[in-house]
Enzyme design. Sequence first.
Site, PDB file in Angstrom:
ATOM      1  N   PRO A  42      -2.438  -5.144   3.392  1.00  0.00           N
ATOM      2  CA  PRO A  42      -3.703  -4.973   2.664  1.00  0.00           C
ATOM      3  C   PRO A  42      -4.718  -4.147   3.454  1.00  0.00           C
ATOM      4  O   PRO A  42      -5.670  -3.621   2.894  1.00  0.00           O
ATOM      5  CB  PRO A  42      -4.215  -6.413   2.472  1.00  0.00           C
ATOM      6  CG  PRO A  42      -3.021  -7.273   2.658  1.00  0.00           C
ATOM      7  CD  PRO A  42      -2.143  -6.580   3.647  1.00  0.00           C
TER       8      PRO A  42
ATOM      9  N   GLU B 183       1.157 -14.964   7.926  1.00  0.00           N
ATOM     10  CA  GLU B 183      -0.215 -14.449   7.916  1.00  0.00           C
ATOM     11  C   GLU B 183      -0.279 -13.004   8.402  1.00  0.00           C
ATOM     12  O   GLU B 183      -1.337 -12.389   8.397  1.00  0.00           O
ATOM     13  CB  GLU B 183      -1.111 -15.325   8.815  1.00  0.00           C
ATOM     14  CG  GLU B 183      -1.353 -16.717   8.264  1.00  0.00           C
ATOM     15  CD  GLU B 183      -1.952 -16.693   6.875  1.00  0.00           C
ATOM     16  OE1 GLU B 183      -1.385 -17.336   5.970  1.00  0.00           O
ATOM     17  OE2 GLU B 183      -2.975 -15.999   6.686  1.00  0.00           O
TER      18      GLU B 183
ATOM     19  N   ARG C  82      11.291   8.291  -7.266  1.00  0.00           N
ATOM     20  CA  ARG C  82      11.277   8.985  -8.557  1.00  0.00           C
ATOM     21  C   ARG C  82      10.781  10.432  -8.417  1.00  0.00           C
ATOM     22  O   ARG C  82      10.952  11.243  -9.335  1.00  0.00           O
ATOM     23  CB  ARG C  82      10.460   8.228  -9.579  1.00  0.00           C
ATOM     24  CG  ARG C  82       9.016   8.021  -9.215  1.00  0.00           C
ATOM     25  CD  ARG C  82       8.298   7.087 -10.203  1.00  0.00           C
ATOM     26  NE  ARG C  82       8.111   7.739 -11.503  1.00  0.00           N
ATOM     27  CZ  ARG C  82       8.690   7.361 -12.629  1.00  0.00           C
ATOM     28  NH1 ARG C  82       9.511   6.347 -12.629  1.00  0.00           N
ATOM     29  NH2 ARG C  82       8.468   7.997 -13.768  1.00  0.00           N
TER      30      ARG C  82
ATOM     31  N   ASP D 241       4.086  11.941 -15.491  1.00  0.00           N
ATOM     32  CA  ASP D 241       3.577  10.600 -15.182  1.00  0.00           C
ATOM     33  C   ASP D 241       2.065  10.640 -14.996  1.00  0.00           C
ATOM     34  O   ASP D 241       1.507  11.662 -14.585  1.00  0.00           O
ATOM     35  CB  ASP D 241       4.198  10.090 -13.873  1.00  0.00           C
ATOM     36  CG  ASP D 241       5.621   9.616 -14.068  1.00  0.00           C
ATOM     37  OD1 ASP D 241       6.277   9.327 -13.068  1.00  0.00           O
ATOM     38  OD2 ASP D 241       6.062   9.564 -15.234  1.00  0.00           O
TER      39      ASP D 241
HETATM   40  C1  LIG Z   1       1.830  -9.988   5.841  1.00  0.00           C
HETATM   41  N1  LIG Z   1       1.855  -9.523   4.463  1.00  0.00           N
HETATM   42  C2  LIG Z   1       0.726 -10.018   3.716  1.00  0.00           C
HETATM   43  C3  LIG Z   1       0.793  -9.629   2.288  1.00  0.00           C
HETATM   44  N2  LIG Z   1       0.989  -8.193   2.105  1.00  0.00           N
HETATM   45  C4  LIG Z   1       0.247  -7.533   1.150  1.00  0.00           C
HETATM   46  O1  LIG Z   1      -0.516  -8.179   0.425  1.00  0.00           O
HETATM   47  C5  LIG Z   1       0.323  -6.065   0.969  1.00  0.00           C
HETATM   48  N3  LIG Z   1       1.198  -5.245   1.520  1.00  0.00           N
HETATM   49  O2  LIG Z   1       0.916  -4.004   1.094  1.00  0.00           O
HETATM   50  N4  LIG Z   1      -0.148  -4.031   0.278  1.00  0.00           N
HETATM   51  C6  LIG Z   1      -0.547  -5.301   0.177  1.00  0.00           C
HETATM   52  N5  LIG Z   1      -1.619  -5.723  -0.575  1.00  0.00           N
HETATM   53  C7  LIG Z   1       2.016  -7.580   2.968  1.00  0.00           C
HETATM   54  C8  LIG Z   1       1.968  -8.064   4.378  1.00  0.00           C
END
Ligand SMILES: CN1CCN(C(=O)c2nonc2N)CC1
Length: 244
Positions: free
Chosen positions: A87, A114, A152, A167
Amino acid sequence: MYIQAVTLFGEMFRSITEHGVTGRALQRGLWQFDAVNPRQFADNKLGYIDDRPFGGGPGMIMMAEPLQAAIHAAKSQQNGRVIYLSPQGAPLTHRKAAELAKLDGLILVCGRYEGIDERLLTSSIDEEISIGDFVVSGGELPAMMLMDAVLRLIPGVLGDADSAGQDSFANGLLDCPHYTRPIEFQGMAVPAVLRSGNHALIAEWRLEQALRRTLLRRPDLLAERELTPEESRLLRKIRQEERD
Ligand SMILES: CN1CCN(C(=O)c2nonc2N)CC1
């Protein structure tokens, strides 16, 4: 393209290696996939790959060493870009997918719990990418979304070479509406222009609809985009209609 996923759950990737256009493309040799499990690199008999966070707090953190060893094992097979799905990463966009589609390989690091020890990001990750401002249970689904968006765009993966180009976002606009049989559905008819056989008119209608949809739903995309004279003309027409 050779894609490796560093993941505790390699089986999850069967949803794109064994199904749909991505599965068929794999069978046709347009890309290759391997999963690398960091648990096989744990330096303890029980295979621990996570531990409690220093400083306290909820959950567990993935340890740097097994992940680094897994990445090194992947890098012994290819010199792909190492991407951590997170994230905290840069947003995944069409532009980013198109950039990645030009590479020979990717190593996608999928975190769980986490998150991962920050020192691994510093030592072994080339780039962090996010699929959106929300949190899911692990990096595997984000990795598969990135893979699908990238694959794609590789020539030959989609049956009709034009599909990717039509797209949403491919030309910086949202996609136009699409229709198929029956001609009338619950009292709603297919727009007559689409059945006219006049390809110039159809192309103009589709561009106008894409501009209208983008203006109404994602005006931010228009702000970033240089418009052709035809697009400017159509946008003036749309804005006038929206005012009337
Ligand atoms: C440790 N783990 C937590 C959750 N995660 C994500 O939410 C995520 N990954 O890519 N974009 C996102 N949003 C991946 C990594």
